[in-house]
Design an enzyme around this catalytic site. Sequence first.
Site, mmCIF file in Angstrom:
data_model
loop_
_atom_site.group_PDB
_atom_site.id
_atom_site.type_symbol
_atom_site.label_atom_id
_atom_site.label_comp_id
_atom_site.label_asym_id
_atom_site.label_seq_id
_atom_site.Cartn_x
_atom_site.Cartn_y
_atom_site.Cartn_z
ATOM 1 C CB SER A 19 -0.942 -0.100 1.242
ATOM 2 O OG SER A 19 -0.255 0.443 2.240
ATOM 3 C CE LYS B 297 -2.043 2.274 5.167
ATOM 4 N NZ LYS B 297 -1.062 1.128 5.500
#
Length: 243
Positions: A163, A201
């Site tokens: 991701s 993230k």
Amino acid sequence: MLTRKQHELVCFINDRLAETGVSPSFEEMKDALDLKSKSGVHRLISALEERNFIRRLPNRARALEVLRMPERPEAATAQTAVKSGSKSEAAASANTVSVPNTASATPASPARIAANDVVEIPLHGRIAAGVPIEAFEGSSMLAVPAALLGTGEHYALEVSGDSMVEAGILDGDYALIRRTEIARDGEIVVALIEDSEATLKYFRREGAMVRLDPANRAYDPQRYAPAQVRVQGKLSGILRRYD
């Protein structure tokens, strides 16, 4: 005020530079200070850098420069004698220590550059770059080029998932993390969710919520209440191995 080990290390580096023009390696520093691992040397160097006694030279891998020297113990002893003795004794003491004091106060020549090697930092298992997985599954050590690390305490996590590929972070990479509990919007962080799962993230604030953004359009942002998320560190670098 430096600790004894910090004082010993900067003096050892400066003395070696004066003798050879080349800084000792991390292994030599470890042995000279009787430390158990090179990670201890790295922590001492980071502390000296934060106190502006040394600096890492930009655009030169694994290079250090001594900026200034602490007062040598023998100089401090002589100065104490000057304060407590007579005027004649003070003058004699001042003459005795004048040369060492001058040497200690003079910054090392910029030409005296370290050629250091690698340091070991803790490797705490795998971290998801997709959906959160359990963090800190175990602990071993990872050898890392010192040039990849800045100041502060660091650890490494092995990346699992895709991701963050658009940020250049791939499955199997090692994320080098500087420990901190504070992050700004747009920084890549290790976020610990509900004290059990961690993910890598982009960190952003969205109103009263915390939003964790992937760097892959195939994934959706994750939103949490602030109490659910704790920042465990910020990305300092990526280490990639090619088989």
